[in-house]
Design a protein around this motif. Structure first.
Motif, PDB file in Angstrom:
ATOM      1  N   GLN A  68       0.865  -1.176   0.000  1.00 59.22           N
ATOM      2  CA  GLN A  68       0.000   0.000   0.000  1.00 59.22           C
ATOM      3  C   GLN A  68       0.899   1.222   0.000  1.00 59.22           C
ATOM      4  OE1 GLN A  68      -3.276   0.099  -0.171  1.00 59.22           O
ATOM      5  NE2 GLN A  68      -4.007  -1.848   0.599  1.00 59.22           N
ATOM      6  N   ARG A  69       0.601   2.187  -0.855  1.00 57.78           N
ATOM      7  CA  ARG A  69       1.413   3.403  -0.926  1.00 57.78           C
ATOM      8  C   ARG A  69       0.506   4.622  -0.958  1.00 57.78           C
ATOM      9  NH1 ARG A  69       6.843   3.426  -1.145  1.00 57.78           N
ATOM     10  NH2 ARG A  69       7.732   1.632  -2.100  1.00 57.78           N
ATOM     11  N   PRO A  70       0.874   5.680  -0.248  1.00 54.25           N
ATOM     12  CA  PRO A  70       0.127   6.929  -0.401  1.00 54.25           C
ATOM     13  C   PRO A  70       0.450   7.538  -1.764  1.00 54.25           C
ATOM     14  CG  PRO A  70       1.949   7.197   1.135  1.00 54.25           C
ATOM     15  CD  PRO A  70       1.915   5.760   0.749  1.00 54.25           C
ATOM     16  N   LYS A  71      -0.565   8.112  -2.425  1.00 56.75           N
ATOM     17  CA  LYS A  71      -0.338   8.749  -3.726  1.00 56.75           C
ATOM     18  C   LYS A  71       0.320  10.117  -3.566  1.00 56.75           C
ATOM     19  CE  LYS A  71      -3.840   6.979  -6.849  1.00 56.75           C
ATOM     20  NZ  LYS A  71      -5.029   7.335  -7.626  1.00 56.75           N
ATOM     21  N   SER A  72      -0.061  10.836  -2.525  1.00 58.85           N
ATOM     22  CA  SER A  72       0.457  12.184  -2.326  1.00 58.85           C
ATOM     23  C   SER A  72       0.594  12.460  -0.833  1.00 58.85           C
ATOM     24  CB  SER A  72      -0.502  13.210  -2.942  1.00 58.85           C
ATOM     25  OG  SER A  72      -1.743  13.174  -2.227  1.00 58.85           O
ATOM     26  N   LYS A  73       1.201  13.606  -0.500  1.00 58.39           N
ATOM     27  CA  LYS A  73       1.373  13.992   0.897  1.00 58.39           C
ATOM     28  C   LYS A  73       0.013  14.195   1.562  1.00 58.39           C
ATOM     29  CE  LYS A  73       3.978  17.150   3.798  1.00 58.39           C
ATOM     30  NZ  LYS A  73       4.911  18.267   3.824  1.00 58.39           N
ATOM     31  N   GLU A  74      -0.926  14.778   0.817  1.00 54.73           N
ATOM     32  CA  GLU A  74      -2.264  15.005   1.357  1.00 54.73           C
ATOM     33  C   GLU A  74      -2.938  13.674   1.685  1.00 54.73           C
ATOM     34  OE1 GLU A  74      -1.327  16.483  -1.692  1.00 54.73           O
ATOM     35  OE2 GLU A  74      -0.683  18.278  -0.633  1.00 54.73           O
ATOM     36  N   GLN A  75      -2.803  12.695   0.791  1.00 53.42           N
ATOM     37  CA  GLN A  75      -3.422  11.395   1.037  1.00 53.42           C
ATOM     38  C   GLN A  75      -2.757  10.684   2.212  1.00 53.42           C
ATOM     39  OE1 GLN A  75      -3.292   9.496  -2.806  1.00 53.42           O
ATOM     40  NE2 GLN A  75      -5.479   9.911  -3.096  1.00 53.42           N
ATOM     41  N   THR A  76      -1.467  10.920   2.415  1.00 47.88           N
ATOM     42  CA  THR A  76      -0.780  10.341   3.568  1.00 47.88           C
ATOM     43  C   THR A  76      -1.405  10.873   4.848  1.00 47.88           C
ATOM     44  OG1 THR A  76       1.279  10.179   2.326  1.00 47.88           O
ATOM     45  CG2 THR A  76       1.460  10.086   4.719  1.00 47.88           C
ATOM     46  N   GLN A  77      -1.645  12.200   4.897  1.00 46.53           N
ATOM     47  CA  GLN A  77      -2.248  12.810   6.079  1.00 46.53           C
ATOM     48  C   GLN A  77      -3.674  12.317   6.298  1.00 46.53           C
ATOM     49  OE1 GLN A  77      -1.665  16.911   5.036  1.00 46.53           O
ATOM     50  NE2 GLN A  77       0.405  16.969   5.890  1.00 46.53           N
ATOM     51  N   GLU A  78      -4.387  12.015   5.210  1.00 48.27           N
ATOM     52  CA  GLU A  78      -5.764  11.528   5.307  1.00 48.27           C
ATOM     53  C   GLU A  78      -5.820  10.016   5.515  1.00 48.27           C
ATOM     54  OE1 GLU A  78      -7.631  12.799   1.698  1.00 48.27           O
ATOM     55  OE2 GLU A  78      -7.254  14.911   2.108  1.00 48.27           O
ATOM     56  N   GLY A  79      -4.674   9.352   5.453  1.00 43.93           N
ATOM     57  CA  GLY A  79      -4.633   7.908   5.635  1.00 43.93           C
ATOM     58  C   GLY A  79      -5.051   7.119   4.404  1.00 43.93           C
ATOM     59  N   LYS A  80      -5.149   7.764   3.258  1.00 51.16           N
ATOM     60  CA  LYS A  80      -5.538   7.076   2.026  1.00 51.16           C
ATOM     61  C   LYS A  80      -4.305   6.479   1.354  1.00 51.16           C
ATOM     62  CE  LYS A  80      -9.474  10.044   0.987  1.00 51.16           C
ATOM     63  NZ  LYS A  80     -10.034  11.008   0.043  1.00 51.16           N
ATOM     64  N   THR A  81      -4.483   5.312   0.768  1.00 48.09           N
ATOM     65  CA  THR A  81      -3.375   4.653   0.084  1.00 48.09           C
ATOM     66  C   THR A  81      -3.834   4.133  -1.271  1.00 48.09           C
ATOM     67  OG1 THR A  81      -3.879   2.542   1.134  1.00 48.09           O
ATOM     68  CG2 THR A  81      -2.225   3.936   2.213  1.00 48.09           C
ATOM     69  N   GLU A  82      -2.861   3.788  -2.084  1.00 44.25           N
ATOM     70  CA  GLU A  82      -3.098   3.214  -3.399  1.00 44.25           C
ATOM     71  C   GLU A  82      -2.605   1.776  -3.370  1.00 44.25           C
ATOM     72  OE1 GLU A  82      -2.043   4.693  -7.815  1.00 44.25           O
ATOM     73  OE2 GLU A  82      -0.313   4.564  -6.486  1.00 44.25           O
ATOM     74  N   GLN A  83      -3.348   0.889  -4.015  1.00 47.95           N
ATOM     75  CA  GLN A  83      -2.900  -0.497  -4.098  1.00 47.95           C
ATOM     76  C   GLN A  83      -1.788  -0.603  -5.132  1.00 47.95           C
ATOM     77  OE1 GLN A  83      -6.183  -3.120  -4.843  1.00 47.95           O
ATOM     78  NE2 GLN A  83      -7.194  -2.625  -2.925  1.00 47.95           N
ATOM     79  N   GLU A  84      -0.774  -1.399  -4.797  1.00 44.33           N
ATOM     80  CA  GLU A  84       0.370  -1.587  -5.685  1.00 44.33           C
ATOM     81  C   GLU A  84       0.835  -3.037  -5.578  1.00 44.33           C
ATOM     82  OE1 GLU A  84       4.650   0.614  -6.567  1.00 44.33           O
ATOM     83  OE2 GLU A  84       3.734   0.843  -4.602  1.00 44.33           O
ATOM     84  N   VAL A  85       1.144  -3.623  -6.713  1.00 42.94           N
ATOM     85  CA  VAL A  85       1.781  -4.939  -6.766  1.00 42.94           C
ATOM     86  C   VAL A  85       3.166  -4.705  -7.336  1.00 42.94           C
ATOM     87  CG1 VAL A  85       1.738  -7.235  -7.828  1.00 42.94           C
ATOM     88  CG2 VAL A  85      -0.396  -6.185  -7.048  1.00 42.94           C
ATOM     89  N   VAL A  86       4.191  -5.140  -6.601  1.00 42.55           N
ATOM     90  CA  VAL A  86       5.571  -4.917  -7.023  1.00 42.55           C
ATOM     91  C   VAL A  86       6.303  -6.248  -7.086  1.00 42.55           C
ATOM     92  CG1 VAL A  86       5.674  -2.598  -6.049  1.00 42.55           C
ATOM     93  CG2 VAL A  86       6.398  -4.540  -4.673  1.00 42.55           C
ATOM     94  N   GLY A  87       7.417  -6.258  -7.816  1.00 43.27           N
ATOM     95  CA  GLY A  87       8.222  -7.463  -7.856  1.00 43.27           C
ATOM     96  C   GLY A  87       9.422  -7.331  -8.761  1.00 43.27           C
ATOM     97  N   GLU A  88      10.184  -8.406  -8.818  1.00 43.29           N
ATOM     98  CA  GLU A  88      11.344  -8.515  -9.697  1.00 43.29           C
ATOM     99  C   GLU A  88      11.257  -9.847 -10.423  1.00 43.29           C
ATOM    100  OE1 GLU A  88      15.237  -6.487  -8.029  1.00 43.29           O
ATOM    101  OE2 GLU A  88      14.500  -8.014  -6.648  1.00 43.29           O
ATOM    102  N   VAL A  89      11.713  -9.847 -11.665  1.00 40.75           N
ATOM    103  CA  VAL A  89      11.685 -11.050 -12.500  1.00 40.75           C
ATOM    104  C   VAL A  89      13.041 -11.202 -13.170  1.00 40.75           C
ATOM    105  CG1 VAL A  89      10.581 -12.174 -14.476  1.00 40.75           C
ATOM    106  CG2 VAL A  89       9.229 -10.684 -12.990  1.00 40.75           C
ATOM    107  N   ARG A  90      13.515 -12.447 -13.244  1.00 43.07           N
ATOM    108  CA  ARG A  90      14.728 -12.750 -14.011  1.00 43.07           C
ATOM    109  C   ARG A  90      14.467 -14.017 -14.807  1.00 43.07           C
ATOM    110  NH1 ARG A  90      20.939 -13.916 -12.184  1.00 43.07           N
ATOM    111  NH2 ARG A  90      21.884 -13.139 -14.069  1.00 43.07           N
ATOM    112  N   CYS A  91      14.714 -13.929 -16.123  1.00 38.92           N
ATOM    113  CA  CYS A  91      14.419 -15.027 -17.046  1.00 38.92           C
ATOM    114  C   CYS A  91      15.606 -15.236 -17.978  1.00 38.92           C
ATOM    115  CB  CYS A  91      13.236 -14.677 -17.948  1.00 38.92           C
ATOM    116  SG  CYS A  91      11.745 -14.174 -17.134  1.00 38.92           S
ATOM    117  N   ALA A  92      15.513 -16.328 -18.731  1.00 39.08           N
ATOM    118  CA  ALA A  92      16.437 -16.494 -19.855  1.00 39.08           C
ATOM    119  C   ALA A  92      16.188 -15.331 -20.810  1.00 39.08           C
ATOM    120  CB  ALA A  92      16.181 -17.821 -20.553  1.00 39.08           C
ATOM    121  N   LYS A  93      17.235 -14.883 -21.454  1.00 37.22           N
ATOM    122  CA  LYS A  93      17.162 -13.712 -22.331  1.00 37.22           C
ATOM    123  C   LYS A  93      16.014 -13.806 -23.343  1.00 37.22           C
ATOM    124  CE  LYS A  93      19.613 -10.079 -24.054  1.00 37.22           C
ATOM    125  NZ  LYS A  93      20.343  -9.086 -23.328  1.00 37.22           N
TER     126      LYS A  93
END
Length: 185
Positions: A68-93
């Motif tokens: 969960q990440r805040p989109k902006s400073k204002e949203q951080t103060q309001e406790g609002k967050t944005e859904q995010e899926v993150v990761g890393e991938v390594r494959c054969a070229k």
């Protein structure tokens, strides 16, 4: 006075240690990248499992995580967050760009509502967290990097010029490093 006889062994040693045979370098064999997928509905819609199945299909390894990440400073103060899926991938070229394309453009699961995708391809192909398979990380595990996507908040430098505030996301490292990993691998 040095002669060629003295310099030649040194030149051969330097050449042998700094060059590799074509096709054997990591960048010739692998493709690695980091990604961030954001939107109002990217959690609990099967997106992480979808990424795991794509990665398994192409024999990739890496990790994926909900955050969960805040989109902006204002949203951080309001406790609002944005859904995010993150990761890393390594494959054969030969499969790396295919998997990157699917993560960038879909198709995603039917229930996922994706608004943004950011990808950073690693020049050296090395991902920061290594697993022998593709792993779904716990949501509460802290993972972040020195640069975007999925940059740690402490690396966003705020600069005040007169009454204007600018956010400077430049970092001192080109690849970005995993600086937050509180759980053991």
């Amino acid at each position: 006075m040095f002669r060629l006889v003295h310099i030649l062994p040194i030149l051969l040693l330097v050449t042998a240690t700094t060059s590799q045979q074509e096709g054997w370098k990591m960048t010739d064999r692998f493709y690695g990248f980091r990604f961030s997928i954001t939107g109002p509905a990217v959690h609990n819609v099967g997106l992480r499992n979808h990424i795991v199945s794509i990665s398994d299909k192409y024999s990739c390894f890496g990790w994926v995580q909900n955050v969960q990440r805040p989109k902006s400073k204002e949203q951080t103060q309001e406790g609002k967050t944005e859904q995010e899926v993150v990761g890393e991938v390594r494959c054969a070229k030969k499969y790396g760009k295919i998997v990157e394309g699917i993560i960038r453009n879909g198709p995603y699961t039917e229930a996922a509502v994706v608004e943004g995708v950011e990808v950073k391809v690693y020049d050296d192909t090395k991902i920061k967290l290594h697993f022998s398979h593709f792993k779904i990380l716990n949501d509460d595990r802290k993972t972040c990097f020195r640069d975007s996507p999925h940059m740690c908040e402490e690396f966003n430098v705020v600069e005040r010029v007169d009454d204007d505030v600018r956010v400077d996301t430049r970092t001192t490292t080109g690849q970005g490093g995993n600086v937050g990993s509180t759980d053991e691998l």
